[in-house]
Write an enzyme that holds these catalytic residues in place. Structure first.
Site, PDB file in Angstrom:
ATOM      1  CB  SER A  99      40.032  84.484  68.529  1.00  0.00           C
ATOM      2  OG  SER A  99      41.381  84.179  68.788  1.00  0.00           O
ATOM      3  CG  LEU A 100      33.932  81.320  65.935  1.00  0.00           C
ATOM      4  CD1 LEU A 100      34.027  82.142  64.670  1.00  0.00           C
ATOM      5  CD2 LEU A 100      33.542  79.880  65.606  1.00  0.00           C
ATOM      6  CG  ASN A 101      36.307  83.934  71.406  1.00  0.00           C
ATOM      7  OD1 ASN A 101      36.703  82.831  71.744  1.00  0.00           O
ATOM      8  ND2 ASN A 101      37.126  84.943  71.188  1.00  0.00           N
ATOM      9  CG  ASN A 145      42.902  82.433  81.731  1.00  0.00           C
ATOM     10  OD1 ASN A 145      43.055  81.842  82.783  1.00  0.00           O
ATOM     11  ND2 ASN A 145      43.576  82.193  80.625  1.00  0.00           N
ATOM     12  CB  CYS A 181      41.393  90.172  75.204  1.00  0.00           C
ATOM     13  SG  CYS A 181      43.157  90.077  74.891  1.00  0.00           S
ATOM     14  CB  CYS A 206      38.474  91.063  72.261  1.00  0.00           C
ATOM     15  SG  CYS A 206      38.868  90.889  70.515  1.00  0.00           S
ATOM     16  CB  CYS A 239      45.755  94.099  70.903  1.00  0.00           C
ATOM     17  SG  CYS A 239      44.698  93.526  69.550  1.00  0.00           S
ATOM     18  CD  GLU A 295      54.153  89.853  79.424  1.00  0.00           C
ATOM     19  OE1 GLU A 295      54.368  90.109  80.608  1.00  0.00           O
ATOM     20  OE2 GLU A 295      53.011  89.802  78.943  1.00  0.00           O
ATOM     21  CB  CYS A 298      44.583  82.610  76.367  1.00  0.00           C
ATOM     22  SG  CYS A 298      45.088  81.044  75.742  1.00  0.00           S
ATOM     23  CB  CYS A 342      52.889  81.796  72.792  1.00  0.00           C
ATOM     24  SG  CYS A 342      51.460  82.796  72.634  1.00  0.00           S
ATOM     25  N   GLY A 371      48.845  91.112  70.744  1.00  0.00           N
ATOM     26  CA  GLY A 371      48.596  91.756  69.460  1.00  0.00           C
ATOM     27  C   GLY A 371      47.848  90.928  68.444  1.00  0.00           C
TER      28      GLY A 371
END
Ligand code: SAH
Ligand code: SF4
Length: 348
Positions: free
Chosen positions: A215-217, A291, A119, A116, A112, A92, A334, A105, A161
């Site tokens: 991507s810290l999070n 999300n 995700c 995480c 992947c 996608e 995302c 994007c 990915g």
């Protein structure tokens, strides 16, 4: 053996290939322009090449592009494009409207492997790496086959990915995307987003100057390792050191993506810890409310909590934008890209 795909190749590589046919260098230039600047995949359409040469090169090589299978449009205008690759794999790409242009994007892997917790792409695991042709081809496919195509100005490697886990192919794709015989995007308009594979961040900085998003999070190692297993191998200190020395394009700042998850990483203390963690790093924040997806273990925080978190960062002189994920209603937001046709539910 398959014939080489010219969409995978640099100018020099095509030059090498056609020199065996005794052809002049500028022919490589012509072929690349057909592929990347006109979106042509059939040698027969390359009318400035002689018929004999077209026949010869057809025997030597091929050109592939992902095929657009379906375009879904969200209420907010975001478009999720499902693309089919030569081997039948679905990936996608997402188009996001930003004031005056589209940002595309793109995916760098089918699935992947980084796992995480928050995700959906990660939950599916890795199917395979994408080739440079499949990465560049997403852009060409949309530029020449959608009405939005001509207004795509930015490329973010934030689709399915982990770009730095498919380093060589991602780098080669960026080189093609930014070359003047390719789609010719400026490096300033390309952003690589990573979960933080530190040695590859350093390598990327040595190899090419593109924008970096991380991507810290989480504001400390315990929380980050819980959310992102990659942190165990490359803990925060190492990651932040690599960010500190990363050579961004002039006057650009590193972006830290921070998904806020209710009760997990969204407290005032978390925000304060974040400001000390990043003291002295030239950066900005994108705050993304989590999300939710069917079966997800986290919740999105309240607007009030989001604002408090944002205010703390702003008080410490950081730019911090709240980015509500676009395209929620079509699972283009995302971390919701699964590449499975008509299937956004979890089957683990
Ligand atoms: N692997 C790279 C590039 C993919 S980007 C990376 O992780 O940076 C995918 C982005 O979506 C990341 O910024 C990630 O933090 C975000 N994301 C993943 N799941 C999400 C979710 N459920 N809600 C909001 N953002 C999410
Ligand atoms: Fe992979 Fe990025 Fe999702 Fe983590 S957030 S699983 S690295 S795509």
């Amino acid at each position: 053996m398959d014939k080489p795909d010219l969409n995978n190749m640099s100018f020099e590589e095509i030059e090498g290939l056609i020199s065996h046919l005794g052809k002049e260098k500028y022919r490589a230039h012509q072929i690349l322009k057909w592929i990347h600047q006109s979106g042509v995949s059939s040698f027969d359409e390359m009318t400035n090449l002689s018929k004999v040469f077209r026949k010869e090169i057809k025997e030597l090589a091929r050109i592939t592009f992902p095929l657009i299978e379906e375009i879904e449009e969200s209420k907010d205008g975001t478009k999720k494009v499902l693309l089919k690759l030569e081997d039948g794999t679905f990936i996608e790409s997402v188009l996001i409207w930003e004031k005056s242009h589209w940002t595309q994007c793109v995916s760098t892997q089918a699935g992947c492997a980084m796992g995480c917790r928050f995700c959906l792409t990660g939950k599916y695991g890795l199917k395979r790496n994408l080739s440079p042709s499949e990465i560049v081809g997403q852009i060409t496919a949309l530029r020449f086959n959608t009405p939005e195509g001509r207004d795509i100005k930015n490329i973010v490697m934030m689709g399915m990915g982990e770009p730095l886990a498919n380093y060589e192919n991602t780098l080669k794709a960026i080189r093609i995307i930014t070359s003047d015989t390719g789609p010719c995007f400026s490096k300033r308009r390309i952003t690589v987003s990573t979960c933080g594979i530190t040695p590859m961040i350093r390598r990327l900085g040595e190899d090419i100057s593109v924008n970096l998003a991380v991507s810290l999070n989480a504001p400390n190692d315990a929380k980050r390792t819980y959310l992102m297993p990659v942190n165990k191998k490359y803990p925060l200190k190492e990651l932040i050191d690599a960010c500190r020395t990363y050579p961004m394009p002039r006057r650009r700042m590193i972006t830290f993506e921070y998904i806020l998850m209710d009760g997990i990483n969204d407290s005032e203390e978390d925000a304060k810890m974040l400001t000390s963690l990043l003291r002295g790093v030239h950066c900005k924040f994108n705050l993304i409310p989590f999300n939710e997806f069917p079966g997800s273990e986290f919740k999105s925080p309240s607007d009030k909590k989001l604002r408090i978190f944002q205010d703390i960062l702003i008080k410490h002189h950081y730019t911090a934008m709240i980015r509500t994920s676009k395209g929620k209603d079509i699972s283009a937001a995302c971390g919701q890209l699964s590449g499975r046709k008509h299937d956004n539910s979890l089957h683990l």
